[in-house]
Design an enzyme around this catalytic site. Structure first.
Site, PDB file in Angstrom:
ATOM      1  N   GLY A  57       0.788  -1.232   0.000  1.00 43.06           N
ATOM      2  CA  GLY A  57       0.000   0.000   0.000  1.00 43.06           C
ATOM      3  C   GLY A  57       0.818   1.279   0.000  1.00 43.06           C
ATOM      4  CB  CYS A 104      -3.787   8.166  -7.223  1.00 42.58           C
ATOM      5  SG  CYS A 104      -5.340   7.409  -6.724  1.00 42.58           S
ATOM      6  N   GLY A 115       0.063   6.073 -10.400  1.00 44.87           N
ATOM      7  CA  GLY A 115      -0.127   7.526 -10.362  1.00 44.87           C
ATOM      8  C   GLY A 115      -0.900   8.079 -11.543  1.00 44.87           C
ATOM      9  N   GLY A 124      -1.987   1.998 -14.618  1.00 46.90           N
ATOM     10  CA  GLY A 124      -2.365   0.786 -13.911  1.00 46.90           C
ATOM     11  C   GLY A 124      -2.760  -0.381 -14.774  1.00 46.90           C
ATOM     12  N   PRO A 126       1.998  -2.313   4.567  1.00 46.54           N
ATOM     13  CG  PRO A 126       1.626  -1.524   6.741  1.00 46.54           C
ATOM     14  CD  PRO A 126       1.997  -2.755   5.967  1.00 46.54           C
ATOM     15  CB  SER A 127       3.494   3.376   3.037  1.00 51.04           C
ATOM     16  OG  SER A 127       4.518   4.317   3.214  1.00 51.04           O
ATOM     17  CD  GLU A 171      -6.132   0.496  -8.837  1.00 50.71           C
ATOM     18  OE1 GLU A 171      -6.200   1.688  -9.178  1.00 50.71           O
ATOM     19  OE2 GLU A 171      -6.877  -0.369  -9.293  1.00 50.71           O
ATOM     20  CD1 TRP A 231       3.861   7.285   1.213  1.00 48.92           C
ATOM     21  CD2 TRP A 231       2.334   8.923   1.210  1.00 48.92           C
ATOM     22  NE1 TRP A 231       4.236   8.216   0.261  1.00 48.92           N
ATOM     23  CE2 TRP A 231       3.320   9.232   0.240  1.00 48.92           C
ATOM     24  CE3 TRP A 231       1.274   9.821   1.391  1.00 48.92           C
ATOM     25  CZ2 TRP A 231       3.277  10.392  -0.544  1.00 48.92           C
ATOM     26  CZ3 TRP A 231       1.223  10.968   0.608  1.00 48.92           C
ATOM     27  CH2 TRP A 231       2.229  11.238  -0.341  1.00 48.92           C
ATOM     28  CG  ASN A 232      -2.805   8.136  -0.977  1.00 50.67           C
ATOM     29  OD1 ASN A 232      -2.685   6.927  -0.785  1.00 50.67           O
ATOM     30  ND2 ASN A 232      -3.328   8.623  -2.078  1.00 50.67           N
ATOM     31  CD  GLU A 248      -7.266  -1.600  -5.390  1.00 47.49           C
ATOM     32  OE1 GLU A 248      -7.308  -0.393  -5.114  1.00 47.49           O
ATOM     33  OE2 GLU A 248      -6.582  -2.424  -4.746  1.00 47.49           O
TER      34      GLU A 248
HETATM   35  P1  NDP Z   1       5.645   4.201  -3.644  1.00 44.51           P
HETATM   36  O1  NDP Z   1       5.625   3.596  -4.991  1.00 44.51           O
HETATM   37  O2  NDP Z   1       6.859   4.929  -3.207  1.00 44.51           O
HETATM   38  O3  NDP Z   1       5.389   3.103  -2.527  1.00 44.51           O
HETATM   39  C1  NDP Z   1       4.240   2.271  -2.520  1.00 44.51           C
HETATM   40  C2  NDP Z   1       4.509   1.052  -1.671  1.00 44.51           C
HETATM   41  O4  NDP Z   1       5.498   0.235  -2.304  1.00 44.51           O
HETATM   42  C3  NDP Z   1       5.059   1.362  -0.289  1.00 44.51           C
HETATM   43  O5  NDP Z   1       4.530   0.423   0.630  1.00 44.51           O
HETATM   44  C4  NDP Z   1       6.540   1.167  -0.489  1.00 44.51           C
HETATM   45  O6  NDP Z   1       7.232   0.933   0.706  1.00 44.51           O
HETATM   46  C5  NDP Z   1       6.558  -0.033  -1.417  1.00 44.51           C
HETATM   47  N1  NDP Z   1       7.764  -0.215  -2.215  1.00 44.51           N
HETATM   48  C6  NDP Z   1       8.716   0.686  -2.525  1.00 44.51           C
HETATM   49  N2  NDP Z   1       9.639   0.139  -3.357  1.00 44.51           N
HETATM   50  C7  NDP Z   1       9.236  -1.158  -3.581  1.00 44.51           C
HETATM   51  C8  NDP Z   1       9.753  -2.236  -4.358  1.00 44.51           C
HETATM   52  N3  NDP Z   1      10.859  -2.109  -5.087  1.00 44.51           N
HETATM   53  N4  NDP Z   1       9.096  -3.413  -4.358  1.00 44.51           N
HETATM   54  C9  NDP Z   1       7.932  -3.550  -3.656  1.00 44.51           C
HETATM   55  N5  NDP Z   1       7.408  -2.564  -2.892  1.00 44.51           N
HETATM   56  C10 NDP Z   1       8.042  -1.380  -2.859  1.00 44.51           C
HETATM   57  O7  NDP Z   1       4.346   5.139  -3.570  1.00 44.51           O
HETATM   58  P2  NDP Z   1       3.966   6.160  -2.431  1.00 44.51           P
HETATM   59  O8  NDP Z   1       3.809   5.423  -1.140  1.00 44.51           O
HETATM   60  O9  NDP Z   1       4.918   7.318  -2.503  1.00 44.51           O
HETATM   61  O10 NDP Z   1       2.510   6.631  -2.858  1.00 44.51           O
HETATM   62  C11 NDP Z   1       2.267   7.688  -3.732  1.00 44.51           C
HETATM   63  C12 NDP Z   1       1.964   7.152  -5.123  1.00 44.51           C
HETATM   64  O11 NDP Z   1       0.901   6.228  -5.070  1.00 44.51           O
HETATM   65  C13 NDP Z   1       1.529   8.227  -6.085  1.00 44.51           C
HETATM   66  O12 NDP Z   1       2.170   8.045  -7.329  1.00 44.51           O
HETATM   67  C14 NDP Z   1       0.053   7.976  -6.235  1.00 44.51           C
HETATM   68  O13 NDP Z   1      -0.479   8.441  -7.452  1.00 44.51           O
HETATM   69  C15 NDP Z   1      -0.032   6.503  -6.106  1.00 44.51           C
HETATM   70  N6  NDP Z   1      -1.369   6.092  -5.686  1.00 44.51           N
HETATM   71  C16 NDP Z   1      -2.188   5.474  -6.588  1.00 44.51           C
HETATM   72  C17 NDP Z   1      -3.486   5.127  -6.247  1.00 44.51           C
HETATM   73  C18 NDP Z   1      -4.386   4.430  -7.220  1.00 44.51           C
HETATM   74  O14 NDP Z   1      -5.369   3.821  -6.783  1.00 44.51           O
HETATM   75  N7  NDP Z   1      -4.158   4.466  -8.514  1.00 44.51           N
HETATM   76  C19 NDP Z   1      -4.028   5.442  -4.926  1.00 44.51           C
HETATM   77  C20 NDP Z   1      -3.073   6.058  -4.043  1.00 44.51           C
HETATM   78  C21 NDP Z   1      -1.796   6.384  -4.437  1.00 44.51           C
HETATM   79  P3  NDP Z   1       7.773   2.168   1.608  1.00 44.51           P
HETATM   80  O15 NDP Z   1       6.866   3.334   1.380  1.00 44.51           O
HETATM   81  O16 NDP Z   1       7.661   1.653   2.969  1.00 44.51           O
HETATM   82  O17 NDP Z   1       9.126   2.449   1.113  1.00 44.51           O
END
Ligand code: NDP
Length: 487
Positions: A148, A282, A250, A457, A175-176, A248, A150-151, A461
């Site tokens: 997941g 997003c 950006g 994506g 989770p994040s 899902e 973090w938003n 969902e």
């Molecule tokens: P990230 O891609 O940075 O992180 C998402 C999750 O992936 C976090 O739990 C993160 O861990 C984990 N992660 C990071 N690197 C890896 C890897 N190499 N392999 C597996 N998991 C990994 O996104 P953000 O948390 O910064 O969220 C913001 C983004 O999410 C925006 O681009 C937004 O548009 C998108 N988003 C899309 C949605 C949709 O439904 N389409 C809804 C909400 C957000 P950790 O954070 O702990 O490093």
């Protein structure tokens, strides 16, 4: 002062790791560490897989109606604890209480309720083929991983676990690391509701833990929410064991405001789609294309309402409607995009700076920011910023604005404001986006499928089709007469 330390949640209870490694979680509105979380080391990772295998065996053997009944109990507990859970989300994410109190838990509970209702309605097919026949079974996939962003931490955990569990799968959720508590609370609620131990496990940590999930051959599917770049890494890693994926990702979504639109309504949509959750959504309509005949009226009202109606401050204050960004690093990134907008010649209509409200002076706030006179090739118009930064552009021709709106590698969402019913549908059908709104923006009920076109994506969902994404079809042919063999 000592802060709580949360362990990973495995097989129905908290489990201590062996390395003793932890990470700290800060409240974005105060810059203070509020608790620590143990990182899922190898011991926890192995335990999570064993736990999920056992959980899957028990859960998948239950009838769908038994699973449904248990999930509905979890829904009731989520609703009872709305305020406690909403507070967790406010402290973890920095978003305003006035949002979390009525959206985050509610929309998560709705999705679990929706899929709990659908679970017993899933049926296979049967068809005669001469005297023989075949039938199909919808079987769960096995262990599914959820990763997941973090938003909307609790909502995302609910959106991924709802269909997965309803279909009979076990889940390991990561989770994040910025917002780890909501998923733990959900895991406790599932246990309290009667979901068997091992069916929903929470592992904690940053990218390494996510990478382990995506590479582990015991896991059949990864449902990921996050950035496009991370999504590509997740998909590449999942390909190693040919896992099913839901992505899902950006967006950089357009909102088209035609000259017959209700301009005040369009301004409301633009503000909701850029400043709600301080812009960290997003589907946000970060590119607003306004017809030249109503452009001045639109930006005048937008400026007035943005400067008069937005209250930043302690997110727990019910009057506050603009919270803190998730981290100092993210605040700096958003501010760097604003600088870039200025350098590239966009006109700053309002905002543009970091904020330090009296009630939350150390929080990572950014003023609601509007750029006007933007051009399609500006960085702020092309890249996802994920903060309260809106770009307004002018147009005068329908076909031209559709082409401009589609000129991006992203395709998550889009919106149209017009009173011309034929134009509304004609235009929206041509926009390359998975989630669209006409004279509205941002609503996402459990019944409506959501997901992106292009690089925003894969899969969906919510909505009926999502249950299929958590099952696989087994076809069974039944011979009713003797086999005719040439051997
Ligand atoms: P990230 O891609 O940075 O992180 C998402 C999750 O992936 C976090 O739990 C993160 O861990 C984990 N992660 C990071 N690197 C890896 C890897 N190499 N392999 C597996 N998991 C990994 O996104 P953000 O948390 O910064 O969220 C913001 C983004 O999410 C925006 O681009 C937004 O548009 C998108 N988003 C899309 C949605 C949709 O439904 N389409 C809804 C909400 C957000 P950790 O954070 O702990 O490093």
């Amino acid at each position: 002062m000592t802060t709580p330390v949360y362990e990973n949640f495995i097989n129905g209870h908290f489990l201590k790791n062996q390395t003793g490694d932890t990470f700290a979680v800060k409240n974005p509105a105060t810059d203070e560490v509020i608790y620590h979380v143990e990182i899922a080391d190898e011991f926890i990772q192995n335990a999570a897989i064993e736990s999920a295998k056992q959980g899957f065996a028990v859960w998948s053997a239950m009838t769908p109606i038994e699973r449904s009944r248990i999930l509905l109990k979890a829904v009731a507990i989520l609703r009872e604890r709305n305020d406690e859970l909403a507070k967790v989300e406010v402290l973890d994410t920095g978003k305003p209480w006035q949002e979390a109190e009525c959206v985050d838990v509610e929309t998560g509970a709705d999705v679990i309720e929706y899929f709990a209702g659908l679970a017993p309605a899933q049926v296979g097919q049967q068809q005669m083929v001469g005297n023989d026949f075949y039938y199909t079974r919808k079987e769960p996939l096995g262990i599914c991983a959820g990763i997941g962003a973090w938003n909307y931490p609790l909502q995302i955990a609910c959106w991924k676990s709802g269909p997965a569990l309803a279909a009979g799968n076990a889940v390991i959720f990561k989770p994040s690391e910025e917002t780890p508590l909501g998923a733990i609370k959900l895991a406790e609620i599932f246990i309290e509701a009667g979901v068997p131990a091992g069916v929903f496990n929470v592992v904690q940590g940053a990218a390494e833990v996510g990478q382990w999930l995506t590479a582990n051959p015991n896991i059949e599917k990864v449902s990921f929410t996050g950035e496009v770049g991370t999504g590509k890494k997740v998909m590449a890693s999942a390909a190693g064991s040919l896992k099913d994926v839901t992505m899902e990702l950006g967006g950089k979504s357009p909102l088209l405001v035609f000259d017959d639109a209700d301009v005040s309504q369009a301004v409301s949509a633009a503000m909701l789609g850029n400043f709600y959750t301080q812009g960290e959504i997003c589907t946000n309509c970060t590119r607003i294309y306004v017809h030249k005949n109503v452009y001045q009226q639109f930006i005048d009202e937008l400026k007035t309402r943005t400067e008069q109606n937005i209250i930043a401050g302690d997110p727990m204050d019910p009057e506050v409607n603009l919270g803190a960004l998730i981290s100092k690093k993210h605040q700096e990134l958003v501010l760097s995009y604003i600088d870039r907008g200025i350098q590239e010649g966009a006109t700053l209509l309002t905002g543009g700076k970091a904020l330090s409200p009296a009630s939350a002076p150390n929080g990572y706030f950014v003023e609601p920011t509007v750029f006007v006179d933007c051009k399609d090739d500006m960085t702020i118009v092309k890249e996802e910023i994920f903060g309260p930064v809106m770009s307004v552009l002018v147009f005068d021709d329908e076909d031209d604005v559709i082409q401009r709106a589609n000129d991006t590698h992203l395709g998550l969402a889009a919106g149209v404001f017009t009173k011309d019913i034929q134009r509304a549908h004609r235009v929206i059908h041509q926009l390359q986006a998975g989630i669209c709104w006409i004279n509205s923006y941002g609503n996402s009920p459990a019944e409506m499928p959501v997901g992106g076109y292009k690089q925003s994506g894969i899969g969906r969902e919510n909505g009926i089709e999502t249950l299929d994404h958590y099952t696989q079809t087994k076809s069974i042919y039944v011979g009713m007469s003797n086999i005719e063999s040439p051997f």
